[in-house]
Every structure is written in C-alpha cells, then in structure tokens.
Design a protein around this motif. Structure first.
Motif, mmCIF file in Angstrom:
data_model
loop_
_atom_site.group_PDB
_atom_site.id
_atom_site.type_symbol
_atom_site.label_atom_id
_atom_site.label_comp_id
_atom_site.label_asym_id
_atom_site.label_seq_id
_atom_site.Cartn_x
_atom_site.Cartn_y
_atom_site.Cartn_z
ATOM 1 N N MET A 1 -119.315 -72.248 -40.383
ATOM 2 C CA MET A 1 -118.783 -73.428 -39.690
ATOM 3 C C MET A 1 -117.656 -74.041 -40.523
ATOM 4 O O MET A 1 -117.801 -74.207 -41.730
ATOM 5 N N GLY A 2 -116.530 -74.353 -39.908
ATOM 6 C CA GLY A 2 -115.434 -74.943 -40.639
ATOM 7 C C GLY A 2 -114.483 -73.948 -41.252
ATOM 8 O O GLY A 2 -113.527 -74.341 -41.910
ATOM 9 N N THR A 3 -114.710 -72.644 -41.041
ATOM 10 C CA THR A 3 -113.827 -71.631 -41.596
ATOM 11 C C THR A 3 -112.529 -71.568 -40.797
ATOM 12 O O THR A 3 -112.528 -71.634 -39.578
ATOM 13 N N PHE A 4 -111.410 -71.425 -41.508
ATOM 14 C CA PHE A 4 -110.115 -71.274 -40.833
ATOM 15 C C PHE A 4 -109.159 -70.555 -41.767
ATOM 16 O O PHE A 4 -109.437 -70.379 -42.964
ATOM 17 N N GLU A 5 -108.042 -70.108 -41.234
ATOM 18 C CA GLU A 5 -107.005 -69.435 -42.006
ATOM 19 C C GLU A 5 -105.672 -70.133 -41.778
ATOM 20 O O GLU A 5 -105.518 -70.889 -40.813
ATOM 21 N N LEU A 6 -104.708 -69.865 -42.652
ATOM 22 C CA LEU A 6 -103.386 -70.445 -42.464
ATOM 23 C C LEU A 6 -102.748 -69.888 -41.202
ATOM 24 O O LEU A 6 -102.772 -68.676 -40.958
ATOM 25 N N ARG A 7 -102.155 -70.765 -40.413
ATOM 26 C CA ARG A 7 -101.546 -70.365 -39.151
ATOM 27 C C ARG A 7 -100.195 -69.693 -39.348
ATOM 28 O O ARG A 7 -99.684 -69.027 -38.444
ATOM 29 N N GLN A 8 -99.591 -69.873 -40.518
ATOM 30 C CA GLN A 8 -98.302 -69.259 -40.810
ATOM 31 C C GLN A 8 -98.109 -69.193 -42.320
ATOM 32 O O GLN A 8 -98.837 -69.837 -43.078
ATOM 33 N N VAL A 9 -97.149 -68.411 -42.739
ATOM 34 C CA VAL A 9 -96.822 -68.311 -44.162
ATOM 35 C C VAL A 9 -96.155 -69.615 -44.594
ATOM 36 O O VAL A 9 -95.228 -70.085 -43.922
ATOM 37 N N PRO A 10 -96.595 -70.235 -45.688
ATOM 38 C CA PRO A 10 -95.912 -71.443 -46.164
ATOM 39 C C PRO A 10 -94.422 -71.178 -46.352
ATOM 40 O O PRO A 10 -94.010 -70.085 -46.741
ATOM 41 N N TRP A 231 -93.757 -73.691 -56.077
ATOM 42 C CA TRP A 231 -93.257 -75.069 -56.001
ATOM 43 C C TRP A 231 -92.437 -75.309 -57.270
ATOM 44 O O TRP A 231 -92.963 -75.750 -58.296
ATOM 45 N N PRO A 232 -91.136 -75.002 -57.218
ATOM 46 C CA PRO A 232 -90.332 -74.968 -58.430
ATOM 47 C C PRO A 232 -89.833 -76.321 -58.908
ATOM 48 O O PRO A 232 -88.663 -76.484 -59.254
ATOM 49 N N PHE A 233 -90.722 -77.307 -58.953
ATOM 50 C CA PHE A 233 -90.335 -78.664 -59.353
ATOM 51 C C PHE A 233 -91.293 -79.192 -60.426
ATOM 52 O O PHE A 233 -92.096 -80.062 -60.146
ATOM 53 N N PRO A 234 -91.263 -78.730 -61.674
ATOM 54 C CA PRO A 234 -90.239 -77.784 -62.117
ATOM 55 C C PRO A 234 -90.649 -76.316 -62.047
ATOM 56 O O PRO A 234 -89.794 -75.451 -61.963
ATOM 57 N N ARG A 235 -91.972 -75.988 -62.096
ATOM 58 C CA ARG A 235 -92.313 -74.566 -62.220
ATOM 59 C C ARG A 235 -93.759 -74.296 -61.817
ATOM 60 O O ARG A 235 -94.483 -73.563 -62.488
ATOM 61 N N SER A 236 -94.204 -74.874 -60.747
ATOM 62 C CA SER A 236 -95.603 -74.743 -60.342
ATOM 63 C C SER A 236 -95.810 -73.610 -59.338
ATOM 64 O O SER A 236 -94.879 -73.170 -58.660
ATOM 65 N N LEU A 237 -97.043 -73.166 -59.250
ATOM 66 C CA LEU A 237 -97.504 -72.290 -58.181
ATOM 67 C C LEU A 237 -98.697 -72.979 -57.550
ATOM 68 O O LEU A 237 -99.729 -73.183 -58.198
ATOM 69 N N MET A 238 -98.558 -73.386 -56.282
ATOM 70 C CA MET A 238 -99.626 -74.080 -55.586
ATOM 71 C C MET A 238 -100.542 -73.061 -54.913
ATOM 72 O O MET A 238 -100.084 -72.244 -54.118
ATOM 73 N N VAL A 239 -101.832 -73.118 -55.237
ATOM 74 C CA VAL A 239 -102.813 -72.182 -54.700
ATOM 75 C C VAL A 239 -103.753 -72.967 -53.796
ATOM 76 O O VAL A 239 -104.460 -73.868 -54.259
ATOM 77 N N GLY A 240 -103.732 -72.641 -52.502
ATOM 78 C CA GLY A 240 -104.439 -73.447 -51.513
ATOM 79 C C GLY A 240 -105.860 -73.006 -51.237
ATOM 80 O O GLY A 240 -106.152 -71.809 -51.149
ATOM 81 N N PHE A 241 -106.744 -73.992 -51.065
ATOM 82 C CA PHE A 241 -108.155 -73.749 -50.769
ATOM 83 C C PHE A 241 -108.638 -74.763 -49.737
ATOM 84 O O PHE A 241 -107.997 -75.781 -49.476
ATOM 85 N N HIS A 242 -109.806 -74.474 -49.163
ATOM 86 C CA HIS A 242 -110.550 -75.510 -48.461
ATOM 87 C C HIS A 242 -111.982 -75.473 -48.958
ATOM 88 O O HIS A 242 -112.462 -74.439 -49.454
ATOM 89 N N ALA A 243 -112.666 -76.605 -48.873
ATOM 90 C CA ALA A 243 -114.033 -76.718 -49.369
ATOM 91 C C ALA A 243 -114.765 -77.773 -48.558
ATOM 92 O O ALA A 243 -114.152 -78.613 -47.896
ATOM 93 N N VAL A 244 -116.080 -77.723 -48.640
ATOM 94 C CA VAL A 244 -116.933 -78.623 -47.852
ATOM 95 C C VAL A 244 -117.536 -79.685 -48.757
ATOM 96 O O VAL A 244 -117.945 -79.408 -49.887
ATOM 97 N N ALA A 245 -117.595 -80.914 -48.249
ATOM 98 C CA ALA A 245 -118.231 -82.018 -48.962
ATOM 99 C C ALA A 245 -119.078 -82.838 -47.988
ATOM 100 O O ALA A 245 -118.891 -82.776 -46.768
#
Length: 307
Positions: A1-10, A231-245
């Motif tokens: 329940m609550g599972t989903f995927e990205l609808r498009q490439v960021p 996210w090159p401001f200045p040099r990050s890599l954003m790694v996306g997740f979802h979680a339940v609370a």
C-alpha cells in the motif's frame, strides 16, 4: 500500500549528449576537434543563454587555437561536435533573440541535451573554483583530463570532482496523506520534502531514517528508492526515496532547520500542483510547492497521481 514510481525522469537527469569520456585524456583528439567545437559560456551566477528551448552554443575557436586550461570538456553532441564550457560573461550572438536562464528556476524550458550540458558544466566549473589547491599539502593544482581532474605538479597526485550525496524523501502514511515541511528561511506557505546529506559510513536508507527523525521527529519504515538527480549547486547528487510514517506521531523540530511541518491530503497536494511552482504560482495559495527543475517536484507529482 502506498507504493509508487516516478512518473518521469527528473529534468536534470535527462541524457542528451555523449559524455565521450575516452576523449578526456586524448590530447590529440581534443586539439583536433577544437576548431569545430562548440562553446558553452556560464557566468558567475551559473546562468547561461537560451534560444528556442536550447542553450546557446558558440564557436570554441574564438578563444584561441587550442582549449584554454580553464575550459572543461562536456562531451560530443549528435552532429559530432565536441562541447566545451568556460566560466565567462555571457555574450549573445549578433541579432540573436536570447534570454538569460537560471536553470534552478526555469530549467524545464530546455531540451535534454541542454539540461545535461548545463548541469555538467556548472558542477565542473564550481568544483574547479573550490579545488585549486591540494588538500594534502596545499600545492596549487592544475586542470587535467579535459577539466575532469586536477593534478598536483609536484607529486602527480590527481583529484577528481567531489560529489556530495544527499537523500530527499517523501514521507507518507501509506494512504492519502504526505508530510511537507518548511525551512526557517523560506517564505510562508512554501513547503517541500525532507532532505539531508549522507554522513560518512552511512547508507542512503539509514540516512533517510536519521534525517527524517532529526528534522521532524518522525520514525519512518519501508524506505524505498525512487530515482536520483544531479544538483550542481554546488555539487550534490539528490537521491530520492519514499517512506511510511505514523501520522499520530507528534512533530519535533530538534535540529533548527525545519520550522514547520504538516500532513497534507492528496487533494490538497493536487490543488497546489495545479496552481504552479512556488516561484511562479499564486502567492496567496495555501500551499506552494517546488518548481519542476527539482526532483522534489517530480516525486510529489508522482505520489499525487498514484492514488
């Protein structure tokens, strides 16, 4: 329940050019391709020129017969031309109808090739400006490998572009509610996802659990990966997740970064998405969300459409 995927490439994860990494150490090939190469100028504010949905590329040979030391090699585009970038004032071609683009705010107006070139150029140029000296002995270093490394001329030791991994997580209740939070320096009603940098010796999943608890006091479970974006401001890599609370848990703001958080329904999020991004939507809306250039927007949109 609550599972989903990205609808498009960021948007900043789009692939449009050949990075051609084999050419970074082939000096002869780089020199041979320079006369026909294209040049991307990035100013001190990390802005570029755009025309007709594409970043403006100019003639690299205008800078001389060979690539200058400060130029960075970005790859090769479909017509075979090499692409280089430099930090320089923006110069519009004569008679061209161009606009200045800040990719953080309106990066969705450019094509895949432009998105890849600009994000790579900004990341590399920012890194060079902060890595001009050896972290070991303080010796001034020199660019190498087409701008993808810096070399200590005394020891020969190489330094490579640093990437700071960070997690960004959509916390939901497994049904139709999601946590959105506001940092203390954001205007009222501007909310986004929870995020934070990965610590040494920590996995992405462990970072999600720690950061959510540190920022808003919630304990999360069922941490699932969604996707990533530079996210090159200045040099990050954003790694996306979802979680339940558990929505019955109380919010606790212990680290001083988050000043406000709340549970929002899927309908409230959909209404906010339809109102536009927080830098261009209705300033009087109850809830303002990030712009499309951010992976946060892609994650929120994907969750909103999954129910």
């Amino acid at each position: 329940m609550g599972t989903f995927e990205l609808r498009q490439v960021p948007l900043l994860s789009r692939i449009g050019a050949d990075r051609a990494d084999q050419l970074r150490t082939d000096t002869d090939a780089a020199t041979a391709g320079w006369q026909q190469a294209a040049l991307l100028r990035v100013d001190r504010r990390n802005q570029v020129l755009v025309a007709d949905g594409r970043v403006v590329l100019q003639q690299a040979a205008e800078l001389g017969d060979t690539p200058p030391p400060e130029a960075v090699f970005l790859g090769r585009i479909a017509d075979g031309r090499h692409i280089w970038a430099v930090r320089a004032a923006l110069q519009a071609p004569p008679g061209a109808d161009v606009s200045v683009l800040d990719i953080r705010s309106v990066g969705d107006v450019i094509d895949d090739v432009s998105a890849q070139l600009v994000s790579s150029a900004i990341a590399l140029l920012n890194w060079h400006e902060s890595a001009m000296f050896s972290p070991v002995d303080g010796t001034p270093t020199k660019p190498a490998r087409g701008g993808w490394a810096r070399v200590n001329p005394i020891t020969g030791a190489e330094e490579f572009p640093r990437i700071d991994p960070a997690v960004i997580c959509l916390v939901h209740d497994g049904a139709d509610r999601v946590v959105l939070a506001r940092q203390h320096n954001w205007p009222l009603r501007m909310f986004s996802l929870l995020a934070g940098f990965v610590e040494a010796g920590e996995s992405f999943e462990a970072c999600v659990v720690r950061e959510v608890h540190e920022e808003v006091g919630l304990t999360v479970r069922d941490v699932s990966y969604l996707g990533s974006q530079p996210w090159p401001f200045p040099r990050s890599l954003m790694v996306g997740f979802h979680a339940v609370a558990d929505p019955d848990q109380a919010f606790v703001f212990s680290d001083g970064e988050i000043t406000e958080a709340a549970w929002f329904t899927r309908d409230e999020v959909r209404a906010a998405l339809s109102a536009g991004a927080w830098n261009s939507g209705d300033p009087n809306a109850k809830l303002l969300l990030p712009g499309s250039i951010s992976i946060a927007r892609t994650i929120i949109e994907s969750w909103a459409e999954s129910g």
